[in-house]
Design an enzyme around this catalytic site. Structure first.
Site, PDB file in Angstrom:
ATOM      1  N   CYS A 148      12.560 -30.585  -3.082  1.00  0.00           N
ATOM      2  CA  CYS A 148      13.083 -30.269  -4.499  1.00  0.00           C
ATOM      3  C   CYS A 148      13.064 -30.963  -5.004  1.00  0.00           C
ATOM      4  O   CYS A 148      12.465 -31.519  -5.543  1.00  0.00           O
ATOM      5  CB  CYS A 148      14.530 -29.735  -3.328  1.00  0.00           C
ATOM      6  SG  CYS A 148      15.473 -27.971  -4.265  1.00  0.00           S
TER       7      CYS A 148
ATOM      8  N   HIS B 273      13.395 -26.008   1.801  1.00  0.00           N
ATOM      9  CA  HIS B 273      14.273 -27.601   2.898  1.00  0.00           C
ATOM     10  C   HIS B 273      14.273 -26.390   3.978  1.00  0.00           C
ATOM     11  O   HIS B 273      13.862 -25.184   4.622  1.00  0.00           O
ATOM     12  CB  HIS B 273      16.091 -26.997   2.285  1.00  0.00           C
ATOM     13  CG  HIS B 273      16.593 -27.304   0.541  1.00  0.00           C
ATOM     14  ND1 HIS B 273      16.366 -28.838   0.600  1.00  0.00           N
ATOM     15  CD2 HIS B 273      16.877 -27.193  -0.327  1.00  0.00           C
ATOM     16  CE1 HIS B 273      16.581 -28.977  -0.985  1.00  0.00           C
ATOM     17  NE2 HIS B 273      17.145 -28.406  -1.314  1.00  0.00           N
TER      18      HIS B 273
END
Length: 486
Positions: free
Chosen positions: A331, A429
């Site tokens: 991310c 994630h």
């Protein structure tokens, strides 16, 4: 339907774990249970099936209750971006960034959203287990409170107060809470429980009697130190700080950025016997013997890239790569590994653009709506399946012809790789919660995985915690209190 609210004498007294344990315990008793937290503050967030965003603790509590997570379980979420600003998420959707003073003034206007979410949950459950935030003793915040007594009184939910004996002063904390809060707030408290007890409980008998005598509240029980809680995802960054241990497996290092987010990405790696995980605090160099460095997610990419450079970690990372070490960005960490990061609209901080670390052939512009969705697919290298979720703002563009890292189920790609896979990054994630995906990573480091899905480990821990609570708490008294909300 019944409802009970656990409030604490302070932050980090163990409310989240206790609510999760009670959700599993009551589910085991055959009740339809729903967790609820009116307002949460955390950069550890989860994504619901419909793409909403809630606190990670409420997602865990939904697992404990054996139900799908929903945005109603955490209607207001604050995600800190700096010491004075936070992103406001209401009903699972971002509503912009605001300062602490602005939010304090706006909070009362959010109470209808909170109550509406609570009543929707209550309509589908036999019991709602509510978690407070911080402490009702923060009387300077009471006027605009929606997270503790402001909610309890508006919704008519009775309260059990939790005290943490491990930090010391638990008698004063419980008795003092009653002394400082408004009498009508104190009247909402029907009992108390002691958490994180170590040693011989018989030695605390006089302490329980003193609390009961001074407050008039009944004791619901004394909960011992729950070692199994260490196997659950942590909600707050206060839980970070991990020794890599004495094993001889490959070392995985994760620099602790100032706005680190979704750090439960690494929980599955932390419990792997074949590798050592080290979360590196500010002021310390990245270990020179690391096999892999993972740059984690962050709530403020450009600010945390400056923070990374201020620690000297950019130089450590370059040396790590020269030695042949591997790098993975997740991310915000993925964005940092690219050539440039631009935030022209000032979404995560002051508007501007900066050079990235230049390790991946990508550029990022932080603009547009936040992407929040569950996602699944396969690693392009090895064709191994994964499942996780996205939660980010920004669009990252990979150079034409550069290799991606992942292929999603819809055929699209995510992430990038460089130097024949030595450096890689993606937006996903929870990438290593599945056993096969984690085994793929660990095998590439020359080690062997334990082969356990993260969800299985969490369920085992929840079962153990629920069994302990069933043994030490007066659950019938708790249910009787909860029925007062009917």
């Amino acid at each position: 339907m019944a409802a009970i609210m656990l409030q604490g004498t302070g932050s980090d007294v163990g409310k989240s774990v206790l609510v999760a344990g009670l959700c599993r315990l009551l589910s085991d008793r055959g009740l339809r249970v729903r967790p609820f937290k009116p307002q949460n503050m955390s950069n550890n967030a989860a994504v619901t099936a419909d793409g909403g965003e809630i606190g990670r603790a409420q997602a865990l509590q939904a697992i404990a209750a054996r139900v799908a997570a929903s945005v109603d379980m955490n209607p207001v979420l604050l995600k800190p971006q700096s010491d004075r600003t936070a992103q406001l998420v209401v009903g699972g959707k971002a509503r912009g960034t605001m300062g602490a003073g602005d939010y304090w003034r706006r909070k009362p206007m959010l109470l209808p959203d909170v109550l509406a979410a609570y009543h929707r949950l209550r309509a589908e459950a036999d019991i709602v287990v509510v978690e407070g935030a911080g402490s009702p003793a923060e009387i300077n915040l009471r006027a605009s409170d929606i997270a503790n007594m402001g909610f309890a009184r508006a919704a008519g939910v009775p309260v059990v107060l939790v005290g943490d004996i491990d930090r010391g002063g638990v008698i004063a904390a419980l008795v003092g809470t009653q002394a400082v809060i408004d009498p009508q707030d104190a009247a909402m408290i029907r009992g108390f429980l002691i958490n994180k007890f170590r040693g011989d409980e018989a030695l605390f008998g006089d302490g329980l009697a003193a609390i009961t005598t001074r407050t008039g509240w009944r004791s619901i029980g004394v909960v011992p130190w729950l070692a199994d809680a260490a196997r659950l995802p942590a909600e707050d960054a206060v839980a970070l700080g991990r020794d890599p241990g004495d094993g001889d497996g490959p070392l995985i290092a994760v620099p602790m950025l100032s706005r680190i987010a979704n750090f439960d990405d690494f929980d599955a790696l932390a419990h792997e016997p074949g590798v050592r995980l080290q979360l590196v605090p500010p002021g310390q160099p990245l270990p020179g013997d690391a096999a892999l460095v993972i740059l984690p997610g962050t709530k403020a990419t450009i600010a945390d890239l400056a923070f990374l450079r201020a620690q000297g970690w950019d130089g450590d990372l370059a040396a790590h790569v020269r030695r042949g070490g591997r790098v993975l960005g997740i991310c915000g960490g993925y964005q940092m590994l690219g050539r440039t990061i631009a935030d022209p609209d000032g979404i995560e901080g002051p508007a501007g653009a900066v050079e990235g670390l230049g390790m991946l052939p990508v550029t990022t512009v932080i603009r547009g709506d936040k992407s929040t969705r569950p996602i699944a697919g396969r690693f392009l290298a090895g064709d191994v399946p994964f499942a996780g979720y996205e939660i980010h703002v920004g669009v990252t563009t990979i150079d034409p012809g550069a290799p991606a890292m992942l292929r999603f189920g819809d055929g699209t790609h995510d992430g990038a790789t460089a130097r024949d896979g030595q450096i890689a990054g993606c937006y996903v994630h929870g990438l290593f919660d599945r056993a096969d995906a984690r085994a793929h990573l660990i095998a590439s480091l020359g080690a062997t995985s334990d082969g356990l899905d993260r969800r299985e480990a969490i369920d085992t821990a929840l079962d153990a915690i629920a069994a302990t609570l069933e043994r030490v708490l007066d659950v019938d008294a708790l249910l009787a209190i909860a029925k007062e909300a009917e």
